[in-house]
Design a protein around this motif. Structure first.
Motif, PDB file in Angstrom:
ATOM      1  N   UNK A  42      42.179  51.205 -16.152  1.00  0.00           N
ATOM      2  CA  UNK A  42      42.370  50.691 -14.786  1.00  0.00           C
ATOM      3  C   UNK A  42      41.126  49.958 -14.293  1.00  0.00           C
ATOM      4  N   UNK A  45      40.763  46.581 -16.160  1.00  0.00           N
ATOM      5  CA  UNK A  45      41.785  45.580 -15.877  1.00  0.00           C
ATOM      6  C   UNK A  45      41.742  45.088 -14.434  1.00  0.00           C
ATOM      7  N   UNK A  47      40.490  43.314 -11.713  1.00  0.00           N
ATOM      8  CA  UNK A  47      39.457  42.317 -11.405  1.00  0.00           C
ATOM      9  C   UNK A  47      39.566  41.868  -9.950  1.00  0.00           C
ATOM     10  N   UNK A  51      38.079  38.462  -7.899  1.00  0.00           N
ATOM     11  CA  UNK A  51      39.066  37.468  -7.485  1.00  0.00           C
ATOM     12  C   UNK A  51      39.009  37.249  -5.976  1.00  0.00           C
TER      13      UNK A  51
ATOM     14  N   UNK B  93      47.060  38.935 -11.051  1.00  0.00           N
ATOM     15  CA  UNK B  93      46.044  39.414 -11.996  1.00  0.00           C
ATOM     16  C   UNK B  93      46.541  39.228 -13.422  1.00  0.00           C
ATOM     17  N   UNK B 146      50.212  43.969 -23.843  1.00  0.00           N
ATOM     18  CA  UNK B 146      50.604  44.508 -22.544  1.00  0.00           C
ATOM     19  C   UNK B 146      51.457  43.487 -21.817  1.00  0.00           C
ATOM     20  N   UNK B 151      51.023  46.517 -16.781  1.00  0.00           N
ATOM     21  CA  UNK B 151      50.027  46.291 -15.737  1.00  0.00           C
ATOM     22  C   UNK B 151      50.395  47.032 -14.467  1.00  0.00           C
ATOM     23  N   UNK B 154      49.489  50.677 -14.901  1.00  0.00           N
ATOM     24  CA  UNK B 154      48.061  50.997 -14.916  1.00  0.00           C
ATOM     25  C   UNK B 154      47.416  50.738 -13.559  1.00  0.00           C
ATOM     26  N   UNK B 155      47.820  49.629 -12.941  1.00  0.00           N
ATOM     27  CA  UNK B 155      47.133  49.221 -11.709  1.00  0.00           C
ATOM     28  C   UNK B 155      47.893  49.668 -10.486  1.00  0.00           C
TER      29      UNK B 155
END
Lengths: 376, 191
Positions: A42, A45, A47, A51, B93, B146, B151, B154-155
Motif C-alpha cells: 500500500x 503503490x 503515490x 500527485x 493512480x 495487477x 489496486x 490494496x489502496x
C-alpha cells in the motif's frame, strides 16, 4: 532556515543555490507525519501525495503569479462614465501626450548639447567632467520622470557617496533605474539590450560607470563578479546599484535575490520601490511588450505614482552566509514595500529548474522506505 | 469567454466533480497556461511551471497530459476534486502506473515509478528487493500482473486524499488572484 553550506557556486547562471525551499512551499499536501510501521505494498503503490503536489502546481503556482500583470478593472460601462472616459482618452492621447513628448525632446536637446561638448572638451579635467556629466544625467532622468508625470515620494536619508557600499533594490521595470537615478547618480549593472536602449547604454550610461552582463553567457558570471569588486573598491566611482532579482517582477512579489551583490564584502543599502497602480501598472512584462511600447504606455497615462524607501544599511553578520544575508535583505525590502516572497529564481523565466530540488524529495522518500524496511 | 451552456457542458463531462465557480477559475488558469491562445496546451507548457517540473512524477504525468483542450484539462483534474469518488482517484493512480496502457501493471511498471520517486538514492537492486518483498507479503509474486481491482483492494484508503485543488481554488476565488495574463483585457480593450 539554514542553507546547505556545501552548495558550491558554479559558473553557470542556471545553478540554483538557495535556502531550503520547503520553508516556503505550502506543506498542506506533503506528508506531515512520518508514516510508521512495517512497509507494505500500500505504501509503495500510493503515490497520492506526490500527485497532489503536481496537480496543485498545475492549478496554481507561485512562480507564474510573480509575472502576471493584472489588467485594470473597467469602470466605464454606463451612460455617463463612458463619455467621461472618452474625454479622458482624448485628453491623454491628443493633448497631454504631445506635450510630454515635447518636454522630453527639449530635455534631450538640452542634455545632448551640454553632454557632448563636456565629454569631448573636458577630457583632461576628469573630476570636473565627471561631476558635470553626473548632474546632466540626473537632470535627464528628471526630464524622463516628468514625461510620465511621475509622482515619486522619497523616504529616508538620501544615499551618500562613500566607498565600500552597494545599493540593492527590487525590480519592476527599467524605469526603476530612472527614478532612482533622478535623485542620485548611480552606476548600475544591467543586461545589455539591443536597439536604441543599447545605444544609450553604451554611450551615456558608460560615463556614469555602468557594468554590462549577458545572461546567456555562462562564463559571464565570473567576469561580472570581478568587475563589481573592482568598481566597489574604487573611491571615485558612483555608488553601485544592483537589482539582485535579475529580472522584472510584477511588484506584488519578490523572487530570489542572487548572491553576487552580497559577496562583495561591503555594506549593502536596501532600497524598496512600490508602485501605485491607480493610473497605470508600471510592471514591464518583457515577454509581452518591448520597452518602447512600455514607455509609450506610461506616457499616455495620467501619472506614475510610486514610493521609494531608502532603508538602513546592512552588513554581513558573523556566521551568516551570503545567501542568508541576501534573504535577510530581501525580507527587509519585501516587508517595507508590502511584497510577498517566493522561493523561485527569476531566471526560471528563461530556463528549466535544476534537478537539485527534485533530488531532495527523492532522497526523503528513499530514506523513509529503507528505514521502514528495517522495522520488523 | 465561457457561456453558461459551456460551463454546464463541461460540468457534465467531468461528472459534476467541480462547481460552476471552480470551472470558471480553472478556465482562467487554462487561458493563462495557454500562451498561444490556441485552445490547446502542449505538454511542454507544464514543464515551464517550476513547481511542476521539480515533482518526481512529472514525467509519468506528462504521458497522460499530452495536448489538452479545456474539456480534457478539466477531466484530468477531476480526479483531484474533493467530490471525486475513491474509485475515480484509484483509477487515476492506476493510469499513472500503467505505462503501456494495456490495463495491467507489471513488476517493471511499478519499478519505473519507484525509480522516479527515489532517484539515485536507492540502487536498482534495493528497489527490486523492496518491491519483491512487499509484493510477496501482499500475496502477489514478481511475475503477477495487477489489474484495477487489485489496486482497489490494496489502496482502500489513500495517504493523502488528493484534494489539494479546493484549498487553492478557494483561496484564489476569495482574493481574486486569477486574472488574464495579457494586459489587453479589461478596460484597455475599449481603446
Amino acid at each position: 532556515m539554514n542553507s546547505t553550506g556545501t552548495l558550491k557556486s558554479s559558473s553557470s547562471e542556471l545553478d540554483l543555490d538557495r535556502p531550503n525551499i520547503e520553508d516556503y512551499l505550502p506543506s498542506g499536501a506533503a506528508i506531515q507525519q512520518e508514516p510508521r510501521g512495517k512497509l507494505r505494498l500500500h505504501d509503495l503503490l500510493d503515490i497520492s501525495p506526490t500527485l497532489s503536489e503536481a496537480a496543485g502546481a498545475i492549478v496554481d503556482d507561485s512562480f507564474t503569479r510573480c509575472f502576471k500583470s493584472n489588467p485594470p478593472e473597467p469602470w466605464n460601462w454606463n451612460i455617463y462614465l463612458f463619455p467621461l472616459w472618452c474625454f479622458g482618452v482624448f485628453l491623454r492621447y491628443l493633448i497631454i501626450f504631445p506635450t510630454r513628448a515635447l518636454v522630453l525632446t527639449i530635455g534631450w536637446i538640452i542634455f545632448l548639447s551640454a553632454f557632448i561638448p563636456v565629454h569631448l572638451l573636458l577630457k583632461g579635467h576628469d573630476k570636473l567632467r565627471r561631476n558635470i556629466e553626473r548632474s546632466l544625467v540626473e537632470m535627464m532622468c528628471g526630464f524622463f520622470v516628468a514625461s510620465w508625470t511621475g509622482v515619486v515620494k522619497y523616504h529616508g536619508p538620501r544615499p551618500s557617496r562613500r566607498p565600500k557600499q552597494v545599493f540593492v533594490a527590487n525590480h519592476t521595470s527599467m524605469i526603476d533605474f530612472i527614478i532612482l537615478e533622478q535623485m542620485t547618480a548611480f552606476a548600475v549593472i544591467m543586461q545589455k539590450h539591443p536597439g536604441w536602449v543599447g545605444l544609450l547604454q553604451s554611450t551615456i550610461l558608460e560615463s556614469v560607470g555602468c557594468i554590462w552582463f549577458n545572461r546567456s553567457e555562462a562564463k559571464d558570471r565570473e567576469i561580472v563578479a570581478r568587475k563589481l569588486r573592482d568598481h566597489v573598491q574604487g573611491t571615485d566611482n558612483n555608488p553601485l546599484l544592483i537589482f539582485p532579482e535579475g529580472t522584472c517582477v510584477n511588484n506584488h512579489y519578490t523572487v530570489m535575490f542572487k548572491k553576487g551583490a552580497f559577496e562583495l564584502g561591503c555594506t549593502v543599502c536596501p532600497i524598496a520601490i512600490k508602485y501605485n497602480k491607480i493610473f497605470v501598472d508600471a510592471f514591464w512584462n518583457s515577454r509581452k511588450q518591448s520597452f518602447t511600447t512600455h514607455l509609450l504606455q506610461l506616457m499616455t497615462s495620467w501619472a506614475v505614482v510610486c514610493d521609494v524607501w531608502y532603508l538602513e544599511p546592512q552588513n554581513l553578520k558573523p556566521g551568516e552566509t551570503p545567501i542568508e544575508f541576501a534573504e535577510r535583505v530581501r525580507d527587509i525590502i519585501s516587508t517595507r514595500a508590502g511584497l510577498k516572497m517566493v522561493p523561485w529564481d527569476g531566471y526560471l523565466k528563461y530556463s528549466r529548474p535544476s534537478p537539485k530540488h527534485r533530488e531532495r524529495k527523492q532522497q526523503n522518500f528513499a530514506e523513509s522506505v529503507l528505514r521502514r524496511l528495517e522495522e520488523k | 469567454m465561457l457561456t453558461q451552456y459551456d460551463i454546464e457542458e463541461v460540468q457534465q463531462h467531468c461528472k459534476n466533480a467541480f462547481t460552476q465557480q471552480e470551472i470558471v477559475s480553472l478556465y482562467q488558469r487554462f487561458c493563462q497556461l495557454d500562451r498561444n491562445n490556441c485552445g490547446f496546451i502542449p505538454s511542454d507548457e507544464f514543464l515551464s511551471i517550476p513547481e511542476f517540473a521539480v515533482n518526481p512524477l512529472s514525467q509519468s504525468m506528462l504521458r497522460l497530459l499530452d495536448g489538452f483542450n479545456f474539456k480534457e484539462f478539466i477531466a484530468f483534474l477531476s480526479a483531484f476534486s474533493p467530490r471525486a469518488t475513491l474509485q475515480h482517484k484509484i483509477e487515476f493512480i492506476f493510469k499513472v502506473y500503467d505505462t503501456d496502457c494495456n490495463g495491467k501493471v507489471s513488476f517493471d511498471d511499478m519499478l519505473t515509478v519507484l525509480r522516479d520517486l527515489t532517484g539515485q538514492y536507492m540502487s536498482e537492486q534495493q528497489r527490486k528487493e523492496v518491491l519483491a518483498q512487499v509484493l510477496e507479503e501482499a500475496g502477489y509474486t514478481k511475475d503477477s500482473f495487477l489489474v484495477l481491482s487489485d489496486f482497489m483492494k490494496v489502496l482502500k484508503q489513500l495517504i493523502s486524499s488528493i484534494t489539494c485543488c479546493t484549498g487553492i481554488l478557494k483561496f484564489h476565488l476569495d482574493s481574486g488572484q486569477f486574472g488574464s495574463e495579457d494586459g489587453s483585457g479589461g478596460s484597455r480593450g475599449l481603446e
